[in-house]
Write a protein that holds these residues in place. Structure first.
Motif, PDB file in Angstrom:
ATOM      1  N   GLN A   1       0.832  -1.201   0.000  1.00  0.00           N
ATOM      2  CA  GLN A   1       0.000   0.000   0.000  1.00  0.00           C
ATOM      3  C   GLN A   1       0.870   1.257   0.000  1.00  0.00           C
ATOM      4  O   GLN A   1       0.533   2.243  -0.665  1.00  0.00           O
ATOM      5  N   SER A   2       1.996   1.209   0.709  1.00  0.00           N
ATOM      6  CA  SER A   2       2.832   2.405   0.731  1.00  0.00           C
ATOM      7  C   SER A   2       3.550   2.602  -0.609  1.00  0.00           C
ATOM      8  O   SER A   2       3.922   3.719  -0.960  1.00  0.00           O
ATOM      9  N   GLU A   3       3.709   1.539  -1.362  1.00  0.00           N
ATOM     10  CA  GLU A   3       4.260   1.667  -2.714  1.00  0.00           C
ATOM     11  C   GLU A   3       3.218   2.200  -3.697  1.00  0.00           C
ATOM     12  O   GLU A   3       3.534   2.437  -4.863  1.00  0.00           O
ATOM     13  N   GLY A   4       1.979   2.298  -3.250  1.00  0.00           N
ATOM     14  CA  GLY A   4       0.928   2.767  -4.142  1.00  0.00           C
ATOM     15  C   GLY A   4       0.473   1.727  -5.150  1.00  0.00           C
ATOM     16  O   GLY A   4      -0.198   2.042  -6.121  1.00  0.00           O
ATOM     17  N   LEU A   5       0.800   0.460  -4.915  1.00  0.00           N
ATOM     18  CA  LEU A   5       0.411  -0.579  -5.873  1.00  0.00           C
ATOM     19  C   LEU A   5      -1.007  -1.086  -5.625  1.00  0.00           C
ATOM     20  O   LEU A   5      -1.665  -1.549  -6.542  1.00  0.00           O
ATOM     21  N   GLU A   6      -1.406  -1.085  -4.390  1.00  0.00           N
ATOM     22  CA  GLU A   6      -2.765  -1.502  -4.056  1.00  0.00           C
ATOM     23  C   GLU A   6      -3.318  -0.551  -2.987  1.00  0.00           C
ATOM     24  O   GLU A   6      -2.537   0.114  -2.291  1.00  0.00           O
ATOM     25  N   ALA A   7      -4.635  -0.504  -2.878  1.00  0.00           N
ATOM     26  CA  ALA A   7      -5.284   0.374  -1.901  1.00  0.00           C
ATOM     27  C   ALA A   7      -5.872  -0.442  -0.751  1.00  0.00           C
ATOM     28  O   ALA A   7      -5.295  -1.465  -0.372  1.00  0.00           O
ATOM     29  N   THR A   8      -6.991  -0.032  -0.217  1.00  0.00           N
ATOM     30  CA  THR A   8      -7.586  -0.734   0.924  1.00  0.00           C
ATOM     31  C   THR A   8      -8.450  -1.907   0.501  1.00  0.00           C
ATOM     32  O   THR A   8      -8.494  -2.943   1.153  1.00  0.00           O
ATOM     33  N   VAL A   9      -9.173  -1.693  -0.593  1.00  0.00           N
ATOM     34  CA  VAL A   9     -10.072  -2.741  -1.071  1.00  0.00           C
ATOM     35  C   VAL A   9      -9.390  -3.455  -2.239  1.00  0.00           C
ATOM     36  O   VAL A   9      -8.692  -2.835  -3.029  1.00  0.00           O
ATOM     37  N   ALA A  10      -9.576  -4.773  -2.302  1.00  0.00           N
ATOM     38  CA  ALA A  10      -9.031  -5.535  -3.420  1.00  0.00           C
ATOM     39  C   ALA A  10     -10.173  -5.914  -4.354  1.00  0.00           C
ATOM     40  O   ALA A  10     -11.129  -6.531  -3.889  1.00  0.00           O
ATOM     41  N   PRO A  11     -10.120  -5.601  -5.657  1.00  0.00           N
ATOM     42  CA  PRO A  11      -9.092  -4.800  -6.302  1.00  0.00           C
ATOM     43  C   PRO A  11      -9.317  -3.308  -6.055  1.00  0.00           C
ATOM     44  O   PRO A  11     -10.429  -2.901  -5.696  1.00  0.00           O
ATOM     45  N   SER A  12      -8.279  -2.550  -6.295  1.00  0.00           N
ATOM     46  CA  SER A  12      -8.264  -1.137  -5.893  1.00  0.00           C
ATOM     47  C   SER A  12      -9.397  -0.312  -6.460  1.00  0.00           C
ATOM     48  O   SER A  12      -9.839   0.639  -5.843  1.00  0.00           O
ATOM     49  N   VAL A  13      -9.834  -0.658  -7.649  1.00  0.00           N
ATOM     50  CA  VAL A  13     -10.838   0.187  -8.293  1.00  0.00           C
ATOM     51  C   VAL A  13     -12.222  -0.449  -8.270  1.00  0.00           C
ATOM     52  O   VAL A  13     -13.069  -0.155  -9.128  1.00  0.00           O
ATOM     53  N   ALA A  14     -12.467  -1.293  -7.303  1.00  0.00           N
ATOM     54  CA  ALA A  14     -13.766  -1.955  -7.222  1.00  0.00           C
ATOM     55  C   ALA A  14     -14.912  -0.953  -7.193  1.00  0.00           C
ATOM     56  O   ALA A  14     -15.995  -1.214  -7.725  1.00  0.00           O
ATOM     57  N   HIS A  15     -14.679   0.206  -6.596  1.00  0.00           N
ATOM     58  CA  HIS A  15     -15.774   1.189  -6.486  1.00  0.00           C
ATOM     59  C   HIS A  15     -16.206   1.707  -7.851  1.00  0.00           C
ATOM     60  O   HIS A  15     -17.278   2.279  -7.979  1.00  0.00           O
ATOM     61  N   GLU A  16     -15.395   1.537  -8.865  1.00  0.00           N
ATOM     62  CA  GLU A  16     -15.825   1.969 -10.201  1.00  0.00           C
ATOM     63  C   GLU A  16     -16.784   0.973 -10.841  1.00  0.00           C
ATOM     64  O   GLU A  16     -17.370   1.254 -11.881  1.00  0.00           O
ATOM     65  N   TYR A  17     -16.942  -0.190 -10.226  1.00  0.00           N
ATOM     66  CA  TYR A  17     -17.822  -1.223 -10.771  1.00  0.00           C
ATOM     67  C   TYR A  17     -19.136  -1.346  -9.998  1.00  0.00           C
ATOM     68  O   TYR A  17     -20.081  -1.933 -10.503  1.00  0.00           O
ATOM     69  N   GLY A  18     -19.165  -0.835  -8.786  1.00  0.00           N
ATOM     70  CA  GLY A  18     -20.291  -1.149  -7.917  1.00  0.00           C
ATOM     71  C   GLY A  18     -21.265  -0.007  -7.758  1.00  0.00           C
ATOM     72  O   GLY A  18     -20.960   1.144  -8.030  1.00  0.00           O
ATOM     73  N   LYS A  19     -22.458  -0.353  -7.296  1.00  0.00           N
ATOM     74  CA  LYS A  19     -23.473   0.636  -6.955  1.00  0.00           C
ATOM     75  C   LYS A  19     -23.107   1.157  -5.568  1.00  0.00           C
ATOM     76  O   LYS A  19     -23.482   0.557  -4.554  1.00  0.00           O
ATOM     77  N   ASN A  20     -22.409   2.305  -5.536  1.00  0.00           N
ATOM     78  CA  ASN A  20     -21.792   2.714  -4.282  1.00  0.00           C
ATOM     79  C   ASN A  20     -22.777   3.075  -3.190  1.00  0.00           C
ATOM     80  O   ASN A  20     -22.424   3.113  -2.009  1.00  0.00           O
ATOM     81  N   GLU A  21     -24.058   3.314  -3.582  1.00  0.00           N
ATOM     82  CA  GLU A  21     -25.053   3.611  -2.530  1.00  0.00           C
ATOM     83  C   GLU A  21     -25.285   2.414  -1.613  1.00  0.00           C
ATOM     84  O   GLU A  21     -25.757   2.571  -0.491  1.00  0.00           O
ATOM     85  N   TYR A  22     -24.936   1.208  -2.085  1.00  0.00           N
ATOM     86  CA  TYR A  22     -25.096   0.009  -1.235  1.00  0.00           C
ATOM     87  C   TYR A  22     -23.768  -0.455  -0.653  1.00  0.00           C
ATOM     88  O   TYR A  22     -23.701  -1.478   0.014  1.00  0.00           O
ATOM     89  N   ALA A  23     -22.701   0.294  -0.907  1.00  0.00           N
ATOM     90  CA  ALA A  23     -21.365  -0.191  -0.584  1.00  0.00           C
ATOM     91  C   ALA A  23     -20.956   0.075   0.855  1.00  0.00           C
ATOM     92  O   ALA A  23     -19.881  -0.365   1.288  1.00  0.00           O
ATOM     93  N   TYR A  24     -21.794   0.808   1.608  1.00  0.00           N
ATOM     94  CA  TYR A  24     -21.402   1.118   2.996  1.00  0.00           C
ATOM     95  C   TYR A  24     -22.531   0.871   3.988  1.00  0.00           C
ATOM     96  O   TYR A  24     -22.492   1.349   5.101  1.00  0.00           O
ATOM     97  N   GLN A  25     -23.533   0.089   3.548  1.00  0.00           N
ATOM     98  CA  GLN A  25     -24.676  -0.196   4.424  1.00  0.00           C
ATOM     99  C   GLN A  25     -24.524  -1.544   5.122  1.00  0.00           C
ATOM    100  O   GLN A  25     -24.240  -2.552   4.487  1.00  0.00           O
ATOM    101  N   PHE A  26     -24.782  -1.561   6.416  1.00  0.00           N
ATOM    102  CA  PHE A  26     -24.883  -2.815   7.152  1.00  0.00           C
ATOM    103  C   PHE A  26     -26.363  -3.194   7.205  1.00  0.00           C
ATOM    104  O   PHE A  26     -27.178  -2.457   7.748  1.00  0.00           O
ATOM    105  N   TRP A  27     -26.698  -4.374   6.659  1.00  0.00           N
ATOM    106  CA  TRP A  27     -28.100  -4.824   6.678  1.00  0.00           C
ATOM    107  C   TRP A  27     -28.294  -5.777   7.853  1.00  0.00           C
ATOM    108  O   TRP A  27     -27.610  -6.791   7.965  1.00  0.00           O
ATOM    109  N   ASN A  28     -29.265  -5.430   8.674  1.00  0.00           N
ATOM    110  CA  ASN A  28     -29.549  -6.208   9.880  1.00  0.00           C
ATOM    111  C   ASN A  28     -30.511  -7.352   9.540  1.00  0.00           C
ATOM    112  O   ASN A  28     -31.723  -7.205   9.655  1.00  0.00           O
ATOM    113  N   HIS A  29     -29.972  -8.499   9.127  1.00  0.00           N
ATOM    114  CA  HIS A  29     -30.811  -9.606   8.657  1.00  0.00           C
ATOM    115  C   HIS A  29     -31.282 -10.508   9.778  1.00  0.00           C
ATOM    116  O   HIS A  29     -31.810 -11.574   9.500  1.00  0.00           O
TER     117      HIS A  29
END
Lengths: 294, 294, 294, 294, 294, 294
Positions: free
Chosen positions: D205-233
């Motif tokens: 991560q300090s080399e800038g090769l990867e970020a926090t989430v694998a893969p680094s650019v996953a947020h460009e593929y996902g519906k980010n409105e659902y990406a931070y919700q905890f669902w109480n099932h």
């Protein structure tokens, strides 16, 4: 989508721990006919169901119930593993006997420590595992969801028949009243489920959706002259005495015929000669002579 | 002890090779419901049979017939694999099209070479294998021989129901008249076997050896108040419309009851606190503070 | 106990069927890091959890959500398999090209029929299966529930990291807007779950329940002089350039040390001589001379 | 290319044989998180590594070290199996007790002979096997090498966390000072390796090769409105109390949101009607009436 | 302890990628007779070897060489997977043909994308995997190390015989000169290894450590009157024409005898009646009459 | 087609039941080298045989004999399981000792009940199973039928060598005269079969169908300069002392050469840079900076 309730469908704690029995009880979780099998089988059948809504709904009802059965058994196994002895006692044989006579130690602990599933200590930390009573993991080939409800309900009936019998056998293998009470509930539910699949088969047939043979029109594909013959492939003719050897066939389309001395109809096989690039041994392949070792 | 005859029970050669179909046909040899399953299942049930002689004899008859079914299919697969293309053609796309239009080459060979089971070339030298249509090996967990003939005959009925349906599906997946004729014979035998297990179940029950539920006395082990209830574990009540939700139960011992809104009977689970030697996380475990990375 | 709701958590149908893609998508159901894995892993971890209630409740929340993810994917796969071509077309190469040019047939069907998972036709009747993209069945060894929440949350983080990446890869492997939309929702949820496990690890450590190393007190068992050395077992010393070769160790208990030229500390092994009853070859075993073949 | 040195990396012989413990110790060789797993996982990751040289070199360093760990454990297991009792003693119960009291025989041998892994005698001739503590063979699905180093280093961290904990558990399951000393070295190395992967993730991560989430650019593929919700099932809201339910997300891109009462977003599923050639049960299929058996 | 060198034992890159061939080549890494098998088999045999030092040293030499063979093949597979097409082209059939004729696209990509191992894209990111050519994982049951060097060297000879033949078959399945050159080296090494095991068997016998039959003294355990008879269990007597049917036996202890019409020596089996607690069907079990469904 | 005779090939009942030994004996039915393996291996080799008729006939003779060997062992295991104790006795430790001293109970029953294969009670109802001595199921990867008879006869020789040795080991693990007599017959038959494959290899070579190396023309594919070198991949040169290091090679085509200090011939590997759509870590990939958690 699914939802979880905190309380267990049913539960009675064991009177005392028994890690060897916990190992055996794994059969009901992860064995071929354990609760993971019926859970997954009914859920996949429900998700794949393309028949009338009542079948789909029913399959998902019972599949969802079975998730809770895995939960009940996992809880039971954790209780049975509590305070499991982790190692053979170090005292020599003489001391062990003395200790036993004195009541100061429990020699059964050595058997327990030796014969329990080692992964219950090393891998799961005294918790249940998705495996059977010899530690073999549950796998997806244990289930079937074919899309044909008659074939699948027969699979369900068979799974519940084997599963119920295994639960009864485990009931006979313990004297712990808590375990017996717990199993008693599960035996009742499996009795229901065995009745249920018999009724579901009847329902399917009375709706006219399926017939006696799965699939219903198999006779349009087969050489029907061979479809009702019993071939006696072994010495003796005791097999002629059964219902399968005479009388009308259950599908109502023929009469059983007993062929006492069956003869092959086909030719001797002649497999094609091998492609030389694959270096199979052919009838005529020749290699330069060699006088080496074998 | 067993004896082998040279001629096949039945056989019609394929009109032409088709290695992709050969891969698919492996399902009938080594799949969960293939001939190896029924062969092994009936033989083990026969060897373990402790009931009346007619059942043992019948089981060994059909088990022995099934060895010959594996033989028939192995011969068919060898014929279908004959002259299988071993590699993708090296000509470029343009040439391929030209060749195809000219009739000078067969572009389907590329598909065949790419999509056939590679082990049919590399491992078996264009012979059949004890595996299913995706190359997964047959294994002993596919069969059951429990000692209880009712439970086992239901397993047999289910295996023949799935197996017959798979044979019909494969029949629909080819236009080769030889393969169709061959499968037609196998479909007829499987039709017999499905009828046979239905008759055998009837026979077993009419002899008074087994009842409706396996094992026969399961009701003496279970909490019978729960043995006839349908629990509606999912939204909606379409499942109330089936035969399994009302009326007398097939075992003749109760009436189906539909529980529309089931409630858990058990408590919340309380797994025992972990043995500290196993380092599970407990409710109260404390470690010396650390400020490190996660 | 569990309960099922009829509506799916999310769903967008595919624009058109694609049975080859359906085969590939099985990886997300039954692969090592598919939804069956996270579902079963979180449920077993929840059932075995002996830590504070918030962890157990959280594990069962997410485990229950994952059952619904299997459901969503099973529904998607059934749609992708709809109208799958079941057999290679019978027309010859020339006709195929003509037909293709004329628009009268679809040559891609041959590829589809050859390359799809054959069990999707033969076994499941165009439904999803509990297997991965090469047809290997899901099995219980794919999951872990050890009782130690730090070790297990790291397992969860790893499973979500691999799983999310696989979902992104599958997103790149299709142009179908319905499939892309559907996967997009799942990618978002997996992004949440990756964040969730990072936060859960932080939570566990800030509560003082676990430290940096799992288990927390491992240093009380080990020879700590070897606990911070990097051994260079291969040619070259590029590995000296990393964070793991110098500076304080993440657990705050040592400094990394780079051992450029490591030497064995132990002796040459001397396995005990074999028990003669087992007929292993010993250093001194002698047999009567023989002059036979090998 | 590889090279072997005769001396072991470390070794202390056991004080006395213990075949039951040898069976348990197999978990560290061939279990899901045993040395074969880390050896193969690091070697395959190294061979497949397409990132900077330091990572490849480091992966091959540690992978090569792990081959030697399998060697150390195999040697230990051979010593623990030495002089294993091969059969139950033939004397009756009374004699056994007398013998035990007299010190003339060792009743623990019977437990040993019954509970040891039978394959250690029958198959391997008192040698180690590539299997786990219940005899299940190591297999290739135990490892992962995805090409993404962040995802893979997390897999490595998880494997070392589970593996170290299992070594500590086995340490607790013996009193043999030789075994304890030997395990102590392995625990130290696993402590290093756990620290190493934490440091390697930081490095990546300090080399800038990867970020926090694998893969680094996953947020460009996902519906980010659902990406931070905890669902109480599940019932109850204890799960709201954790770090995962509020505050900024670890990836720095959002805020956790707790959805206490989640509702499905998708429709009820409508699987397509089955292809009639596959004989799935449809909503409208009709068969000619039959009055046969079920 | 082991050490890694950076350079490969041998390597020639492929002329161009071929992901379908990469899938097939996996057989040489993770198949029953692939390099992982010989690597693990020789290492375990070496670690368990209790015979003279030259055998142990030789086993570890060749086992260590084989680790490098896995490395060579993993590198080759990564090259063959480079630029693999990830999805079926989206253009319709007509456009595809036009494109093909124009040379503007490559229709073989569709076959490649459909028929390659999907896990090479989804799971390994275009790297090699520890699995065979149908994606089935390598497992520990593929190897044997029995402690008896004669039995084990025969296992090694068999593994090298199958493995060499598979390498030759794969050589025939490609036209790529790089792949052919690479395989050519491996075929040479396997030729050496086949010769080596033949020589090692000779060596073992000339040292007087083992005889012709494994284990050497088997004849002291067996009923030698049955030890040299060929039983003709099938129709026809072509089998009388072979070396195995007449003349002295290779072990020098008898003469082959051809039993043309073998008869069973044993009785009819009489399995014991079942324990009633297990509910097997016995000859005399009775249940209360029932008139229910089957 | 096959036929079954009622009498067993050979049989001697055990003197008394021994369920722990029954578990161990399963190795001979369903282990890697058990009777199911040789039965299936010879039958598939026979069905796939494309060489002269005498080989096919001989393979089917012995394959058919082996079906009967499974039958014999299944019968033996049923007898050994008769009256197996199903549960640990309920009396406390003190009572057990007292009882033992008094002769009133059998303390070995506890060991038996704990250490027997639990599936023998729960699943098979005290019958044999298609699994090995640790309960792992027999599977199709245990066998090989390659089409090349030299390679396959070597596989058969290896299987009979391992299998005979296992039978001898089991002979040593019991004192029951019935079991010993029974095994003695099987040892004799395996002795025959080991001799038979040696003779069959000789026959094949004297017919000129195969040479020393399988396949016969492997030298036309390989780089023969590497085909006779022994590479010393490990410390020390004891391996130079064997027959494999000097003198003519068994195939008569070369001289063994001992390479004491082997050097790699290939280059350092350079795997291709990853396709960005698969998100592998490359040498140059960059992500937007993040300061988050690991």
């Amino acid at each position: 989508m699914f939802f979880h309730q905190k309380r267990l469908q049913y539960f009675t704690p064991p009177e005392k721990p028994d890690p060897v029995y916990a190992m055996k009880m794994q059969e009901l979780i992860g064995g071929s006919f354990g609760e993971m099998t019926v859970m997954m089988q009914y859920l996949f059948q429900g998700w794949n169901c393309r028949g009338p809504a009542k079948y789909r709904d029913m399959l998902l009802d019972i599949g969802t119930e079975e998730i809770g059965h895995v939960e009940m058994l996992a809880t039971m196994i954790a209780c049975l593993l509590d305070k499991a002895p982790l190692k053979l006692q170090e005292e020599g044989a003489k001391d062990r006997i003395v200790g036993a006579v004195m009541g100061g130690s429990n020699p059964r602990d050595e058997i327990m420590a030796a014969a329990m599933n080692p992964q219950h200590a090393i891998v799961s930390g005294l918790g249940a595992m998705p495996a059977d009573s010899v530690g073999f993991p549950w796998n997806g080939r244990f289930i079937v969801a074919s899309g044909n409800l008659l074939a699948d309900f027969r699979s369900n009936l068979h799974a519940e028949s084997q599963g119920l019998m295994q639960a009864v056998r485990l009931y006979e293998m313990t004297d712990d009243p808590g375990v017996k009470d717990h199993l008693s509930f599960m035996i009742a539910r499996d009795t229901m489920h065995q009745n249920q699949w018999l009724a579901a088969i009847e329902d399917l047939q009375s709706e006219g959706l399926e017939a006696t043979v799965a699939p219903s029109v198999a006779h349009e594909y087969g050489k029907n002259e061979y479809a009702y013959q019993f071939w006696n492939h072994s010495e003796g003719t005791q097999s002629a005495e059964g219902r399968w050897a005479k009388g009308p066939t259950p599908d109502g389309k023929g009469e059983f015929e007993y062929v006492a001395n069956p003869q092959p109809i086909g030719p001797e096989p002649e497999p094609p000669q091998p492609d030389p690039r694959l270096h199979g041994t052919s009838k005529t392949s020749q290699v330069p002579g060699n006088a080496g070792l074998t």
